[in-house]
Design a protein around this motif. Structure first.
Motif, short mmCIF file in Angstrom:
data_model
loop_
_atom_site.label_atom_id
_atom_site.label_comp_id
_atom_site.label_asym_id
_atom_site.label_seq_id
_atom_site.Cartn_x
_atom_site.Cartn_y
_atom_site.Cartn_z
N LYS A 72 -25.74 25.19 61.03
CA LYS A 72 -27.06 25.28 61.38
C LYS A 72 -27.56 26.61 60.90
N ARG A 73 -27.14 27.63 61.18
CA ARG A 73 -27.46 28.86 60.81
C ARG A 73 -27.57 29.24 59.16
N THR A 74 -26.70 28.45 58.56
CA THR A 74 -26.93 28.59 57.06
C THR A 74 -28.01 27.73 56.34
N THR A 75 -27.94 26.57 57.18
CA THR A 75 -29.05 25.46 56.75
C THR A 75 -30.49 26.08 56.95
N ASP A 76 -30.69 27.03 57.89
CA ASP A 76 -31.99 27.55 58.40
C ASP A 76 -32.28 28.77 57.45
N ASN A 77 -31.29 29.23 56.62
CA ASN A 77 -31.50 30.29 55.68
C ASN A 77 -32.24 29.77 54.43
N LYS A 78 -33.34 30.32 53.94
CA LYS A 78 -34.18 30.05 52.78
C LYS A 78 -33.43 30.07 51.77
N TYR A 79 -32.37 30.94 51.49
CA TYR A 79 -31.79 31.02 50.28
C TYR A 79 -30.56 30.07 50.05
N VAL A 80 -30.12 29.30 51.21
CA VAL A 80 -28.99 28.52 51.06
C VAL A 80 -29.29 27.15 50.83
N VAL A 81 -28.65 26.65 49.74
CA VAL A 81 -29.11 25.18 49.47
C VAL A 81 -28.40 24.13 50.18
N GLN A 82 -26.92 24.34 50.38
CA GLN A 82 -26.11 23.52 51.12
C GLN A 82 -24.84 24.40 51.64
N PHE A 83 -24.16 23.52 52.56
CA PHE A 83 -23.02 24.11 53.24
C PHE A 83 -22.01 23.24 52.57
N ILE A 84 -20.82 23.64 52.18
CA ILE A 84 -19.77 22.99 51.63
C ILE A 84 -18.55 23.35 52.31
N HIS A 85 -17.70 22.30 52.74
CA HIS A 85 -16.43 22.62 53.40
C HIS A 85 -15.40 22.68 52.58
N LYS A 86 -14.55 23.74 52.44
CA LYS A 86 -13.51 24.20 51.54
C LYS A 86 -12.47 22.95 51.60
N PRO A 87 -11.74 22.80 50.73
CA PRO A 87 -12.01 23.13 49.29
C PRO A 87 -12.77 22.46 48.53
N LEU A 88 -13.41 23.23 47.56
CA LEU A 88 -14.39 22.49 46.45
C LEU A 88 -13.51 21.65 45.58
N THR A 89 -14.10 20.51 45.50
CA THR A 89 -13.57 19.32 44.78
C THR A 89 -14.56 19.01 43.69
#
Length: 127
Positions: free
Chosen positions: A101-118
């Protein structure tokens, strides 16, 4: 996948995570250049002095000294050309819904991705 971005900045204190994420980004031709910083402080310094000029940032949340949220606060304070066009993806192993929630409320953050990146996640970013 064809090259999507010119420059990518990867910020994570974990060497293994950086290695794996960088390999995924390279094998997907995600960006022409990939810069890696192992701390948010190093990344802020590189952005301030212009030694790194990313189009996209992959940012870890859980880091010592300066975490991802503190990085976002510092990022907001600095001024440089092209800042408004940078896309920031949070790349984290956190399962805390408050972090999401904190990251999606941030104007610079496009998306929250769970590790690992695939590769699949990268393909979905492009669509």
């Amino acid at each position: 996948m064809s090259v999507t971005y010119k420059r990518c900045l990867l910020i994570d204190d974990n060497y293994i995570d950086n290695f794996v994420t960088r390999r995924i980004l390279e094998s997907s031709n995600f960006a022409e250049e990939i810069a890696v910083r192992q701390s948010a402080n190093e990344a802020i310094s590189a952005l301030k002095d212009g030694s790194v000029k990313p189009d996209v940032i992959f940012l870890d949340l859980r880091m010592p000294l300066m975490n991802g949220f503190e990085f976002l606060n510092e990022f907001d304070k600095i001024e440089f050309e092209g800042k408004e066009h940078i896309k920031i993806f949070l790349l984290s192993s956190s399962l805390d819904p408050n972090d999401v929630k904190r990251t999606t409320d941030n104007k610079y953050v496009v998306q929250f991705i769970h590790k690992p990146l695939t590769h699949k996640t990268l393909e979905e970013l492009g669509s």
